[in-house]
Design a protein around this motif. Structure first.
Motif, PDB file in Angstrom:
ATOM      1  N   THR A 128       0.844  -1.204   0.000  1.00 15.95           N
ATOM      2  CA  THR A 128       0.000   0.000   0.000  1.00 15.95           C
ATOM      3  C   THR A 128       0.874   1.248   0.000  1.00 15.95           C
ATOM      4  OG1 THR A 128      -1.713  -1.161   1.252  1.00 15.95           O
ATOM      5  CG2 THR A 128      -1.822   1.244   1.207  1.00 15.95           C
ATOM      6  N   PRO A 129       0.726   2.135  -0.974  1.00 14.78           N
ATOM      7  CA  PRO A 129       1.561   3.343  -1.026  1.00 14.78           C
ATOM      8  C   PRO A 129       1.148   4.345   0.040  1.00 14.78           C
ATOM      9  CG  PRO A 129      -0.077   3.406  -2.770  1.00 14.78           C
ATOM     10  CD  PRO A 129      -0.199   2.053  -2.127  1.00 14.78           C
ATOM     11  N   PRO A 130       2.053   5.232   0.447  1.00 12.16           N
ATOM     12  CA  PRO A 130       1.714   6.253   1.440  1.00 12.16           C
ATOM     13  C   PRO A 130       0.843   7.349   0.832  1.00 12.16           C
ATOM     14  CG  PRO A 130       3.921   6.638   0.618  1.00 12.16           C
ATOM     15  CD  PRO A 130       3.450   5.343   0.002  1.00 12.16           C
ATOM     16  N   THR A 131       0.156   8.085   1.691  1.00 12.70           N
ATOM     17  CA  THR A 131      -0.627   9.234   1.242  1.00 12.70           C
ATOM     18  C   THR A 131       0.305  10.442   1.144  1.00 12.70           C
ATOM     19  OG1 THR A 131      -2.600   8.379   2.354  1.00 12.70           O
ATOM     20  CG2 THR A 131      -2.601  10.722   1.752  1.00 12.70           C
ATOM     21  N   LEU A 132       0.510  10.943  -0.073  1.00  8.71           N
ATOM     22  CA  LEU A 132       1.463  12.031  -0.302  1.00  8.71           C
ATOM     23  C   LEU A 132       0.847  13.094  -1.204  1.00  8.71           C
ATOM     24  CD1 LEU A 132       4.566   9.786  -1.059  1.00  8.71           C
ATOM     25  CD2 LEU A 132       4.347  11.275   0.937  1.00  8.71           C
ATOM     26  N   PRO A 133       1.240  14.360  -1.018  1.00  4.69           N
ATOM     27  CA  PRO A 133       0.774  15.418  -1.909  1.00  4.69           C
ATOM     28  C   PRO A 133       1.514  15.336  -3.239  1.00  4.69           C
ATOM     29  CG  PRO A 133       2.357  16.322  -0.379  1.00  4.69           C
ATOM     30  CD  PRO A 133       2.142  14.889   0.041  1.00  4.69           C
ATOM     31  N   TYR A 139      -3.935  13.158   7.088  1.00  4.87           N
ATOM     32  CA  TYR A 139      -2.867  12.217   6.770  1.00  4.87           C
ATOM     33  C   TYR A 139      -3.002  10.940   7.601  1.00  4.87           C
ATOM     34  CZ  TYR A 139       1.635   9.977   7.412  1.00  4.87           C
ATOM     35  OH  TYR A 139       2.621   9.053   7.541  1.00  4.87           O
ATOM     36  N   LEU A 140      -3.238  11.092   8.911  1.00  8.02           N
ATOM     37  CA  LEU A 140      -3.342   9.922   9.777  1.00  8.02           C
ATOM     38  C   LEU A 140      -4.554   9.069   9.413  1.00  8.02           C
ATOM     39  CD1 LEU A 140      -2.368  11.287  13.320  1.00  8.02           C
ATOM     40  CD2 LEU A 140      -1.014   9.853  11.792  1.00  8.02           C
ATOM     41  N   GLN A 141      -5.651   9.715   9.045  1.00  9.83           N
ATOM     42  CA  GLN A 141      -6.827   8.955   8.651  1.00  9.83           C
ATOM     43  C   GLN A 141      -6.542   8.115   7.408  1.00  9.83           C
ATOM     44  OE1 GLN A 141      -9.709  12.237   8.514  1.00  9.83           O
ATOM     45  NE2 GLN A 141     -10.872  11.225  10.124  1.00  9.83           N
ATOM     46  N   GLY A 142      -5.837   8.700   6.439  1.00  9.49           N
ATOM     47  CA  GLY A 142      -5.491   7.958   5.237  1.00  9.49           C
ATOM     48  C   GLY A 142      -4.565   6.791   5.546  1.00  9.49           C
ATOM     49  N   PHE A 169      -4.282   5.311   8.465  1.00  6.66           N
ATOM     50  CA  PHE A 169      -5.055   4.339   9.243  1.00  6.66           C
ATOM     51  C   PHE A 169      -5.866   3.438   8.319  1.00  6.66           C
ATOM     52  CE2 PHE A 169      -9.080   3.062  11.140  1.00  6.66           C
ATOM     53  CZ  PHE A 169      -8.659   2.387  12.283  1.00  6.66           C
ATOM     54  N   ASN A 170      -6.514   4.022   7.328  1.00  2.01           N
ATOM     55  CA  ASN A 170      -7.315   3.230   6.385  1.00  2.01           C
ATOM     56  C   ASN A 170      -6.454   2.209   5.646  1.00  2.01           C
ATOM     57  OD1 ASN A 170      -9.620   4.661   7.083  1.00  2.01           O
ATOM     58  ND2 ASN A 170      -9.440   6.114   5.395  1.00  2.01           N
ATOM     59  N   ALA A 171      -5.223   2.610   5.296  1.00  2.00           N
ATOM     60  CA  ALA A 171      -4.315   1.696   4.602  1.00  2.00           C
ATOM     61  C   ALA A 171      -3.922   0.534   5.514  1.00  2.00           C
ATOM     62  CB  ALA A 171      -3.074   2.446   4.135  1.00  2.00           C
ATOM     63  N   LEU A 172      -3.646   0.835   6.798  1.00  2.00           N
ATOM     64  CA  LEU A 172      -3.282  -0.224   7.737  1.00  2.00           C
ATOM     65  C   LEU A 172      -4.462  -1.148   8.012  1.00  2.00           C
ATOM     66  CD1 LEU A 172      -1.163   1.846  10.284  1.00  2.00           C
ATOM     67  CD2 LEU A 172      -0.316   0.152   8.673  1.00  2.00           C
ATOM     68  N   GLU A 173      -5.663  -0.567   8.089  1.00  2.89           N
ATOM     69  CA  GLU A 173      -6.858  -1.377   8.327  1.00  2.89           C
ATOM     70  C   GLU A 173      -7.096  -2.332   7.153  1.00  2.89           C
ATOM     71  OE1 GLU A 173     -10.843  -0.386  10.766  1.00  2.89           O
ATOM     72  OE2 GLU A 173     -10.643   0.726   8.896  1.00  2.89           O
ATOM     73  N   LYS A 174      -6.797  -1.874   5.942  1.00  2.00           N
ATOM     74  CA  LYS A 174      -6.937  -2.736   4.765  1.00  2.00           C
ATOM     75  C   LYS A 174      -5.962  -3.905   4.850  1.00  2.00           C
ATOM     76  CE  LYS A 174      -6.846  -2.688  -0.298  1.00  2.00           C
ATOM     77  NZ  LYS A 174      -6.602  -1.882  -1.524  1.00  2.00           N
ATOM     78  N   LEU A 216      -8.572   8.709  17.395  1.00  3.10           N
ATOM     79  CA  LEU A 216      -8.378   9.618  16.268  1.00  3.10           C
ATOM     80  C   LEU A 216      -9.626  10.453  16.014  1.00  3.10           C
ATOM     81  CD1 LEU A 216      -6.433  10.508  14.035  1.00  3.10           C
ATOM     82  CD2 LEU A 216      -7.283   8.631  12.618  1.00  3.10           C
ATOM     83  N   GLU A 217     -10.778   9.804  15.998  1.00  4.59           N
ATOM     84  CA  GLU A 217     -12.035  10.522  15.759  1.00  4.59           C
ATOM     85  C   GLU A 217     -12.305  11.529  16.871  1.00  4.59           C
ATOM     86  OE1 GLU A 217     -14.904   7.447  15.389  1.00  4.59           O
ATOM     87  OE2 GLU A 217     -14.389   6.975  13.297  1.00  4.59           O
ATOM     88  N   SER A 218     -12.032  11.139  18.126  1.00  6.70           N
ATOM     89  CA  SER A 218     -12.289  12.023  19.262  1.00  6.70           C
ATOM     90  C   SER A 218     -11.377  13.249  19.242  1.00  6.70           C
ATOM     91  CB  SER A 218     -12.089  11.249  20.569  1.00  6.70           C
ATOM     92  OG  SER A 218     -12.218  12.097  21.693  1.00  6.70           O
ATOM     93  N   ILE A 219     -10.082  13.030  18.968  1.00  7.36           N
ATOM     94  CA  ILE A 219      -9.118  14.134  18.970  1.00  7.36           C
ATOM     95  C   ILE A 219      -9.402  15.106  17.828  1.00  7.36           C
ATOM     96  CG2 ILE A 219      -6.687  14.710  18.646  1.00  7.36           C
ATOM     97  CD1 ILE A 219      -6.008  12.104  20.133  1.00  7.36           C
TER      98      ILE A 219
END
Length: 213
Positions: free
Chosen positions: A5-10, A123-126, A128-133, A178-181
């Motif tokens: 899974t590639p990282p989330t990058l601009p 960035y962390l949400q993206g 996190f989604n990659a790790l969850e996958k 993450l959602e709470s913060i």
């Protein structure tokens, strides 16, 4: 095969480097991290270090990337692996120069008008989604291996299920935090989460992938 899974990058040189590396990995037949560890040679690089080259947003060290590109080019049967290494070195140099620019934003920073605001949460949400996958993919592999009792014993299967349970428990905790913060807009806590709990979550997923592969 083990697609990474590639990282989330601009947009920019760092993302171009990442995209080209993942394309070379595909052309090489998506060898697993374990295969690449063996291909590079005993003690050269760990599975987690090689995984970071593919998945972490930070720029990898050229020494490891050079060896990895040479190995992937060999597996992809490129006509001139040395030329492929040279091509990647140019991409790496461009990414390194861009990251050294004093006014260049980090991957989680965006300029709007005269001010810069951080979007570490995005960035962390993206990530996190990659790790969850990856957890979902590992769960499928474990379920498949459980049906092949001729090739795996009960102790090994229980160890894989324990690693899966730990990773899923960490995922639930990290998602809630993450959602709470983000809801509270607490930048200090978000930074702390990224540097502590999120690292533990990454480690749990890495252990899971190692046990299920």
């Amino acid at each position: 095969m083990a697609k990474q899974t590639p990282p989330t990058l601009p947009p920019g040189p760092r993302r171009t480097l990442s995209e080209e590396l993942h394309a070379l990995h595909r052309r090489a037949g998506w060898p697993s991290l374990r295969d690449l560890v063996d291909g590079l040679g005993n003690g050269v690089a760990s599975r987690s270090r090689i995984g970071d080259v593919f998945a972490h947003p930070r720029l990898p060290a050229w020494g490891l990337l050079e060896l990895l590109v040479a190995e992937l080019a060999r597996r992809a049967r490129r006509p001139d692996p040395a030329a492929e290494v040279d091509r990647f070195h140019a991409l790496w140099e461009a990414a390194a120069e861009a990251s050294d620019e004093p006014d260049s934003p980090m991957p989680w920073q965006v300029d709007v008008g005269q001010r810069r605001f951080t979007t570490l949460g995005v960035y962390l949400q993206g990530h996190f989604n990659a790790l969850e996958k990856k957890i979902e993919e590992a769960e499928m592999l474990i379920a498949h291996s459980g049906g092949n009792t001729r090739y795996i014993d009960k102790v090994e299967l229980n160890r894989r299920h324990d690693a899966l349970g730990k990773a899923k428990l960490m995922a639930t905790f990290v998602r809630r935090e993450l959602e709470s913060i983000i809801h509270d807009g607490d930048q200090v806590m978000l930074q702390r989460l990224s540097e502590t709990t999120f690292r533990k979550f990454e480690s749990a997923v890495d252990d899971l992938l190692w046990n299920s592969s």
